[in-house]
Every structure is written in structure tokens, then in C-alpha cells.
Design a protein around this motif. Structure first.
Motif, mmCIF file in Angstrom:
data_model
loop_
_atom_site.group_PDB
_atom_site.id
_atom_site.type_symbol
_atom_site.label_atom_id
_atom_site.label_comp_id
_atom_site.label_asym_id
_atom_site.label_seq_id
_atom_site.Cartn_x
_atom_site.Cartn_y
_atom_site.Cartn_z
ATOM 1 N N MET A 1 -9.020 -4.811 2.119
ATOM 2 C CA MET A 1 -7.740 -4.466 2.738
ATOM 3 C C MET A 1 -6.916 -3.619 1.781
ATOM 4 S SD MET A 1 -6.652 -8.070 4.554
ATOM 5 C CE MET A 1 -5.155 -7.316 5.195
ATOM 6 N N THR A 2 -6.190 -2.651 2.359
ATOM 7 C CA THR A 2 -5.331 -1.785 1.558
ATOM 8 C C THR A 2 -4.063 -2.528 1.181
ATOM 9 O OG1 THR A 2 -6.160 0.173 2.706
ATOM 10 C CG2 THR A 2 -4.083 0.406 1.504
ATOM 11 N N THR A 3 -3.717 -2.500 -0.084
ATOM 12 C CA THR A 3 -2.471 -3.120 -0.532
ATOM 13 C C THR A 3 -1.297 -2.258 -0.085
ATOM 14 O OG1 THR A 3 -3.588 -4.030 -2.473
ATOM 15 C CG2 THR A 3 -1.168 -3.908 -2.537
ATOM 16 N N ILE A 4 -0.285 -2.897 0.437
ATOM 17 C CA ILE A 4 0.893 -2.157 0.876
ATOM 18 C C ILE A 4 1.664 -1.662 -0.344
ATOM 19 C CG2 ILE A 4 3.109 -2.346 2.085
ATOM 20 C CD1 ILE A 4 1.761 -4.436 3.884
ATOM 21 N N GLY A 5 2.104 -0.413 -0.270
ATOM 22 C CA GLY A 5 2.870 0.159 -1.369
ATOM 23 C C GLY A 5 4.260 -0.437 -1.462
ATOM 24 N N THR A 6 4.904 -0.206 -2.591
ATOM 25 C CA THR A 6 6.274 -0.687 -2.834
ATOM 26 C C THR A 6 7.263 0.420 -2.529
ATOM 27 O OG1 THR A 6 5.560 -2.241 -4.539
ATOM 28 C CG2 THR A 6 7.876 -1.568 -4.581
ATOM 29 N N LEU A 7 8.348 0.055 -1.864
ATOM 30 C CA LEU A 7 9.452 0.987 -1.627
ATOM 31 C C LEU A 7 10.483 0.800 -2.730
ATOM 32 C CD1 LEU A 7 11.085 3.031 0.037
ATOM 33 C CD2 LEU A 7 11.932 1.105 1.410
ATOM 34 N N TYR A 8 10.692 1.846 -3.512
ATOM 35 C CA TYR A 8 11.678 1.817 -4.585
ATOM 36 C C TYR A 8 12.932 2.587 -4.165
ATOM 37 C CZ TYR A 8 7.909 0.269 -7.693
ATOM 38 O OH TYR A 8 6.889 -0.431 -8.278
ATOM 39 N N GLY A 9 14.087 1.992 -4.377
ATOM 40 C CA GLY A 9 15.355 2.700 -4.219
ATOM 41 C C GLY A 9 15.873 3.056 -5.593
ATOM 42 N N GLU A 94 -0.591 3.058 3.551
ATOM 43 C CA GLU A 94 -1.772 3.620 2.892
ATOM 44 C C GLU A 94 -1.900 3.148 1.445
ATOM 45 O OE1 GLU A 94 -1.088 7.768 3.301
ATOM 46 O OE2 GLU A 94 -1.569 7.817 5.450
ATOM 47 N N GLY A 95 -0.988 2.263 1.038
ATOM 48 C CA GLY A 95 -1.027 1.736 -0.323
ATOM 49 C C GLY A 95 -0.278 2.588 -1.329
ATOM 50 N N LYS A 96 0.482 3.567 -0.850
ATOM 51 C CA LYS A 96 1.217 4.454 -1.747
ATOM 52 C C LYS A 96 2.625 3.921 -2.001
ATOM 53 C CE LYS A 96 -1.129 8.592 0.017
ATOM 54 N NZ LYS A 96 -0.937 9.869 0.753
#
Length: 238
Positions: A1-9, A94-96
Motif C-alpha cells: 500500500m502507498t503511504t499517504i503523504g504529509t501536508l505541511y503548512g 500518491e505518497g508525495k
């Protein structure tokens, strides 16, 4: 499974590119997607300019411009915001990692706040991390060489509105008041300060710390001036 990417503010400051934290710089280097508020027309935002300055053109990163509608129409806002969040989600799924750059601080009157809330609502599995930045009122304090608060003094940070009595109460209740986005009601605020014998206790800055910065320490010169959106006023009574 593709790891979900982190959203950085990422808060990148009020305009001066050097007012970016080491952590924000590192995440700009590491994140494969740099998201930024994109204007439909006109010049680039400070956040966009700063991000471009610190991201190498050949780094293989995606620069994701996001348009945020300037309207109060709830249907348009909902549609456009949902589209924007889904654009970011596509990359995250997409894991980005996505670094969303914003002027000032991401948790202080920032576009990122609504992005974060909507992402949490629609995709609660997304990790979200914020990195604090230098806000415009802190940049103004430095530019004016003016301590905003000392000892037991109280400060109010107030979005300027046409409610004259509310603005008066804010001034009366605090030792120092910062009026944000003051340009649209500048004549009224200056008139109020004159009534309260405080016109000589105020200073105004527009696009503070940037290359386009302008500063006025005598606000009476500005009663009929037409200043831009990124204008603030500091009133320090003591």
C-alpha cells in the motif's frame, strides 16, 4: 500500500525572503510538491516568490499553483475549495509530501487554515504539520523599532472593519492595537484616532519587510491615501 503523504503548512514570513525559518527551508528542499496561492492575474504572491527563491529549478519538484476565489458566494466557494483540496489530495494519495507555503504564519488569518480544516473533513487520514512563520505585525514592530507589549501591557490584534464603535472599544481596551487590513477603512480609523488624541501614537506600514515596503509614522498624511490590501496600523498608547 502507498503511504499517504504529509501536508505541511509552511509560514514563510511577511515578505523579506530571509525571514524564513530553517525548518521551513528544509521542508521546501525535501517536499516533492510545493503548493502556493496563485493569483489569476497580476504579480506573484510573496509566498510564491519566496518558494521559488529557495527551490532549485532542476530539483524535479512540482510547483502546484492553487487559485482561491475572492468571492462571498457560498456555492462558488464550496465548489472551488473542494476542487483545490482534491488537487492536493491527488498528490498526497500518491505518497508525495505537499508543502503549502503561506505568507506570515499558517495558523494566523491564513488561507492554509481553511485548507487544513477541509482536508481533515474530507480526508482525515492525511497527516498535517504546520511550521510557524513571522507574521506581518511582528515585522512591523521590528521595522518601527517599537515594542508591542512589555511587562503587563495588553495587545489586541484586530481585523479593521467599518464598525467604528468596535474599533474605538478595541483601542480603549488595550495598551497597543494592531489593525490588520486597515486600508479599506483608513480615513475612519484616522478620524477616530484624532478624536481620541492618539493620532501621534500610530504608524502604518504596507507590504512590510518586502522590497515594496512603505512606512508612515505620521498617519495624518494618509487620510486620503489609497493603500493596498497588505497594510496594517500599529497604535501604541504608552
Amino acid at each position: 500500500m502507498t503511504t499517504i503523504g504529509t501536508l505541511y503548512g509552511l509560514g514563510v514570513g511577511p515578505g523579506d525572503p530571509e525571514l524564513i525559518t530553517v525548518k521551513a527551508f528544509r521542508l521546501l528542499q525535501q517536499s516533492p510538491v510545493i503548493a502556493y496561492p496563485k493569483k489569476r492575474i497580476g504579480s506573484k504572491s510573496y509566498a510564491h516568490q519566496i518558494a521559488e527563491l529557495y527551490v532549485k529549478p532542476d530539483a524535479g519538484k512540482e510547483m502546484l499553483g492553487l487559485v482561491f476565489p475572492m468571492t462571498r458566494d457560498p456555492e462558488i466557494l464550496e465548489r472551488e475549495w473542494n476542487n483545490t483540496v482534491e488537487l492536493v489530495w491527488e498528490r498526497l494519495s500518491e505518497g508525495k509530501d505537499v508543502a503549502f507555503v503561506t505568507e506570515g504564519d499558517p495558523m494566523f488569518y491564513s488561507t492554509f487554515i481553511h485548507m487544513m480544516r477541509l482536508m481533515q473533513e474530507k480526508h482525515p487520514e492525511v497527516p498535517i504539520v504546520t511550521v510557524p512563520g513571522v507574521s506581518s505585525f511582528l515585522g512591523a514592530a521590528s521595522r518601527f523599532n517599537l515594542p508591542l507589549a512589555d511587562g503587563d501591557e495588553q495587545i489586541g490584534i484586530i481585523p479593521a472593519t467599518e464598525d467604528r464603535e468596535a474599533m474605538r472599544r478595541a483601542i480603549e481596551a488595550h495598551d497597543c492595537v494592531v489593525f490588520l487590513k486597515v486600508a479599506k477603512v483608513l480615513p475612519m480609523i484616522i478620524g477616530l484616532l484624532k478624536e481620541m488624541n492618539l493620532a501621534d501614537k500610530a504608524a502604518v506600514a504596507t507590504k512590510v519587510t518586502s522590497a515594496e515596503e512603505m512606512v508612515w509614522t505620521d498617519v495624518r498624511e494618509l487620510k486620503r491615501a489609497e493603500l493596498g490590501y497588505l497594510t496594517l496600523m500599529v497604535v501604541k498608547k504608552s
